[in-house]
Design an enzyme around this catalytic site. Structure first.
Site, short mmCIF file in Angstrom:
data_model
loop_
_atom_site.label_atom_id
_atom_site.label_comp_id
_atom_site.label_asym_id
_atom_site.label_seq_id
_atom_site.Cartn_x
_atom_site.Cartn_y
_atom_site.Cartn_z
N LYS A 32 0.90 -1.15 -0.21
CA LYS A 32 0.05 0.10 0.03
C LYS A 32 0.92 1.10 0.04
CE LYS A 32 -4.39 1.06 2.20
NZ LYS A 32 -4.96 0.99 3.64
C1 E4P Z 1 -8.26 2.16 3.21
O1 E4P Z 1 -7.43 1.30 3.17
C2 E4P Z 1 -8.13 2.67 4.77
O2 E4P Z 1 -7.87 1.88 5.61
C3 E4P Z 1 -9.67 3.06 5.41
O3 E4P Z 1 -10.58 2.64 4.53
C4 E4P Z 1 -9.60 4.42 5.88
O4 E4P Z 1 -11.18 4.39 6.64
P1 E4P Z 1 -11.33 5.43 7.50
O5 E4P Z 1 -11.81 6.85 6.99
O6 E4P Z 1 -12.68 5.11 8.10
O7 E4P Z 1 -10.33 5.54 8.47
#
Ligand code: E4P
Length: 217
Positions: free
Chosen positions: A87
């Site tokens: 990522k």
């Molecule tokens: C994406 O991969 C992130 O981990 C995540 O979806 C962020 O979500 P949030 O805005 O609820 O923290």
């Protein structure tokens, strides 16, 4: 549509896996910290533990923000387990790193995407997944779902293979709307998946079936 769970909590990952509909996991540094996973070795071990629970892709985020650091960390993460997807944040050095990884067959998830232009760059660099954060756009009174529609249109116009991973999904309606808009994947909390089960007529209907059965048995 693939279902990913957005957590580093092993119990919740097991619960989603047991339901039989889980296709993968996304994590981020905040989710790892929430579970109290700190220190490089513990973090790497935790990713392997997640891979051992699920059958699908597991996104593991780099911490470095420079190209060389991202490459170093990403290669280490990719070597951990075949299910790992590296990522990488949507920044200039991140785009370069995604291109580097994609040229070498290392799969990537471009994270922190908030505009169609960022999604276009991620696809051109060869990202496996692009993660538009719909909940965080909603949080600032901007329509997160509209971003999914815009990216879908752009990717279909040019036949990009990059999968749209609707991220920052907060609830069941986000899941349904993302499915209607053609997102390839959604990632959200366990509650957003389990919420799909619920309908009062199902509960009422089942109670009636069981009551009628009891009358004659
Ligand atoms: C994406 O991969 C992130 O981990 C995540 O979806 C962020 O979500 P949030 O805005 O609820 O923290």
């Amino acid at each position: 549509m693939k279902f990913f769970i957005d957590t580093a909590n092993l119990d919740q990952i097991r619960e989603a896996q047991d339901l039989g509909v889980l296709d993968g996991v996304t994590t981020n540094p905040s989710l790892m910290a929430k579970e109290g996973i700190t220190g490089r070795n513990n973090i790497l071990k935790h990713y392997v533990a997640i891979c051992n629970i699920v059958d699908g892709d597991v996104s593991a985020e780099v911490i470095a923000t420079d190209f060389e650091g991202m490459v170093r960390e990403g290669e280490e993460l990719a070597e951990l387990h075949e299910q790992i997807v590296v990522k990488v944040p949507m920044i200039k050095e991140g785009v370069k790193a995604i291109k580097y990884f994609s040229d070498r067959g290392i799969r990537t998830n471009c994270t922190l995407v908030f505009s169609p232009g960022q999604a276009l760059l991620a696809a051109k660099a060869g990202a496996t997944y692009v993660s538009p954060f719909i909940g965080r756009l909603d949080d600032i009174s901007t329509d997160g779902l509209n971003l999914i529609a815009e990216i879908r249109l752009i990717y279909d116009n040019y036949g990009y293979d990059t999968q749209i991973l609707a991220a920052s999904v907060r609830h069941t309606m986000h899941v349904i709307e993302c499915a209607k808009l053609g997102a390839d994947v959604m990632t959200g909390p366990l509650s957003s998946i389990e919420g799909l089960l619920n309908h009062p007529l199902t509960d009422i209907g089942l109670a009636k079936f069981l009551a009628d059965y009891k009358k004659g048995n």
